[in-house]
Design an enzyme around this catalytic site. Structure first.
Site, PDB file in Angstrom:
ATOM      1  N   LYS A 250      34.475  29.141  41.938  1.00 44.94           N
ATOM      2  CA  LYS A 250      33.055  29.449  42.027  1.00 44.94           C
ATOM      3  C   LYS A 250      32.451  28.971  43.346  1.00 44.94           C
ATOM      4  O   LYS A 250      32.505  29.677  44.333  1.00 44.94           O
ATOM      5  CB  LYS A 250      32.317  28.902  40.807  1.00 44.94           C
ATOM      6  CG  LYS A 250      32.763  29.574  39.502  1.00 44.94           C
ATOM      7  CD  LYS A 250      31.849  29.273  38.364  1.00 44.94           C
ATOM      8  CE  LYS A 250      32.371  29.835  37.046  1.00 44.94           C
ATOM      9  NZ  LYS A 250      32.467  31.290  37.005  1.00 44.94           N
TER      10      LYS A 250
ATOM     11  N   PHE B 275      35.839  26.605  27.494  1.00 42.07           N
ATOM     12  CA  PHE B 275      35.803  27.889  28.179  1.00 42.07           C
ATOM     13  C   PHE B 275      36.486  27.708  29.521  1.00 42.07           C
ATOM     14  O   PHE B 275      35.978  27.006  30.407  1.00 42.07           O
ATOM     15  CB  PHE B 275      34.385  28.407  28.402  1.00 42.07           C
ATOM     16  CG  PHE B 275      34.378  29.758  29.078  1.00 42.07           C
ATOM     17  CD1 PHE B 275      34.558  30.911  28.335  1.00 42.07           C
ATOM     18  CD2 PHE B 275      34.269  29.868  30.445  1.00 42.07           C
ATOM     19  CE1 PHE B 275      34.596  32.161  28.948  1.00 42.07           C
ATOM     20  CE2 PHE B 275      34.306  31.107  31.079  1.00 42.07           C
ATOM     21  CZ  PHE B 275      34.470  32.256  30.316  1.00 42.07           C
TER      22      PHE B 275
ATOM     23  N   ASP C 108      39.087  20.759  34.635  1.00 33.44           N
ATOM     24  CA  ASP C 108      38.539  22.050  35.042  1.00 33.44           C
ATOM     25  C   ASP C 108      37.132  21.811  35.582  1.00 33.44           C
ATOM     26  O   ASP C 108      36.166  21.707  34.842  1.00 33.44           O
ATOM     27  CB  ASP C 108      38.515  22.998  33.846  1.00 33.44           C
ATOM     28  CG  ASP C 108      37.970  24.380  34.198  1.00 33.44           C
ATOM     29  OD1 ASP C 108      37.320  24.519  35.262  1.00 33.44           O
ATOM     30  OD2 ASP C 108      38.163  25.320  33.411  1.00 33.44           O
TER      31      ASP C 108
END
Length: 412
Positions: free
Chosen positions: A261, A147, A232
């Site tokens: 984030k 994801f 990531d």
């Protein structure tokens, strides 16, 4: 016409969202109005322990005073110039973020998906301009269960039907191999491969931790075959796993870090690609950009985040609290829990499907004052802010145990 928000109940506010917002989320029926530290309060005044932290975007807690002060001070000065001009906040951010990651350069963006898209462009350009891959033939290897975002290019290499169905045609140039399988990765690398893009720990898949030997093997393969290793770390990075980066847990340094984030402190969206000059230096003026990327407000908040991480206190706290936290969750195996995976203050908990879905467990936790998120049917994720207390963690696990006991109890 909406009535005044101060007089609206949770039900009123949820009804407005249902009526006028696109239904691309299925949130729990709680309406948060304020938050401090690891706790949030809804519009009726009920308090909840936030065990999601906005998917790690609120690593440093709600209303963190250091981050709020950085934002307020910048709001009074200037918030946006675009990259058509320089600002006095960008230089310090990219300098100190590069130092935190042990790299030379930073490409600032806004969202995590933008960081991933940017890395794909950089890797392709590097492949053509440095490695010598024939034009238009660059490929990037990704992992099953990945994801990395929801843009059309990114969902092109997802294997999640919910992310892909009805969103084609899809972007070519990606090869998917099983996550955690270094032999499959080695077999997939060929002369067109420019990069391997991986989550060091897969978040959306249910906090999937690969074998300890996997990331070192990926690093070795990428070095041997002249391929970029892109990590990531948008969810796993910046303290979540008990280290600055999840890659640190196994002593691995990728060619590119993708961050987001938590880099925005839960205040503004901030993301970045961090790499050495030999990689990010392939970009030329005019080839990539973002109106808001690296804006002064984002840079001021991001700089405050980087400085909070520089002494390692948050990382150590996540590691120290994470051990007992994961141990207490694993003690629930056999009591309605099938498996627990995690690192630091990040846990994926597989619930026995015979008891109920992850959503049902999260709804019952919400009723007990704990906010969590389900994924992939019967899995729930816990990722409390790093400022959470040991007592709060113990209480949250006790609430989960009580929910499991309720579900296991004979029904009349």
């Amino acid at each position: 016409m909406s009535i005044t928000s101060a007089t609206m109940t949770s039900a009123d506010l949820i009804a407005e969202v249902d009526e006028h917002a696109a239904h691309n989320y299925h949130p729990l029926p709680v309406v948060v109005s304020s938050g401090e530290g690891a706790w949030v309060t809804d519009v009726e005044g009920r308090r909840y322990l936030d065990c999601l932290a906005a998917y790690s975007a609120v690593n440093f807690g709600h209303s963190n005073p250091v981050l709020l002060e950085a934002a307020r001070a910048q709001l009074d000065r200037i918030t946006l110039t675009s990259r058509a001009f320089h600002s006095d906040r960008l230089g310090p951010l990219v300098t100190e973020l590069a130092a935190l990651a042990g790299k030379d350069m930073v490409l600032p963006m806004n969202t995590g998906a933008e960081a991933v898209e940017s890395a794909i462009k950089v890797a392709r350009a590097w492949g053509y301009r440095v490695k010598g891959v024939p034009a238009g033939q660059a490929t990037i290897i990704v992992a099953g269960g990945n994801f990395h975002g929801r843009t059309t290019t990114i969902v092109s290499f997802s294997d999640d039907p919910q992310a892909r169905d009805d969103f084609g045609p899809f972007t070519p140039g990606f090869v998917r191999v099983p996550y955690g399988d270094a032999e499959a990765l080695a077999a997939a690398i060929d002369d067109t491969t420019v990069a391997v893009l991986l989550e060091p720990i897969q978040g959306e898949a249910g906090i999937v931790v690969p074998p300890e030997s996997y990331l070192p093997a990926v690093r070795e393969l990428c070095t041997e075959r002249n391929v970029l290793f892109i990590a990531d770390e948008i969810q796993s990075g910046l303290g979540r796993t008990g280290a600055t980066f999840a890659c640190d847990l196994v002593g691995v340094v990728p060619d590119m870090y993708l961050l987001g984030k938590a880099l925005g402190g839960g205040i503004v969206p901030v993301s970045a690609v961090v790499a050495d000059r030999s990689v990010l230096g392939v970009l030329r003026p005019g080839e990539h950009g973002s109106t808001f990327g690296g804006n002064p407000l984002a840079a001021a908040v991001g700089l405050a985040v980087v400085r909070m991480l520089a002494d390692g206190d948050h990382q150590r706290r996540a590691a120290e609290l994470g051990g007992p936290f994961l141990d207490s969750l694993r003690a629930l195996i056999g009591r309605g829990v099938v498996a627990v995976r995690g690192a630091g203050l990040w846990a994926g908990i597989d619930i026995d499907p015979a008891l109920g879905t992850g959503r049902e467990v999260c709804e019952r936790l919400m009723a007990r004052g704990v906010l969590a998120k389900d994924t992939h049917g019967s899995t729930i994720r816990l990722a409390p802010p790093l400022v959470v207390s040991a007592d709060d963690l113990e209480w949250a696990v006790a609430q989960l145990a009580a929910v499991l006991d309720e579900l296991r109890a004979p029904r009349p």
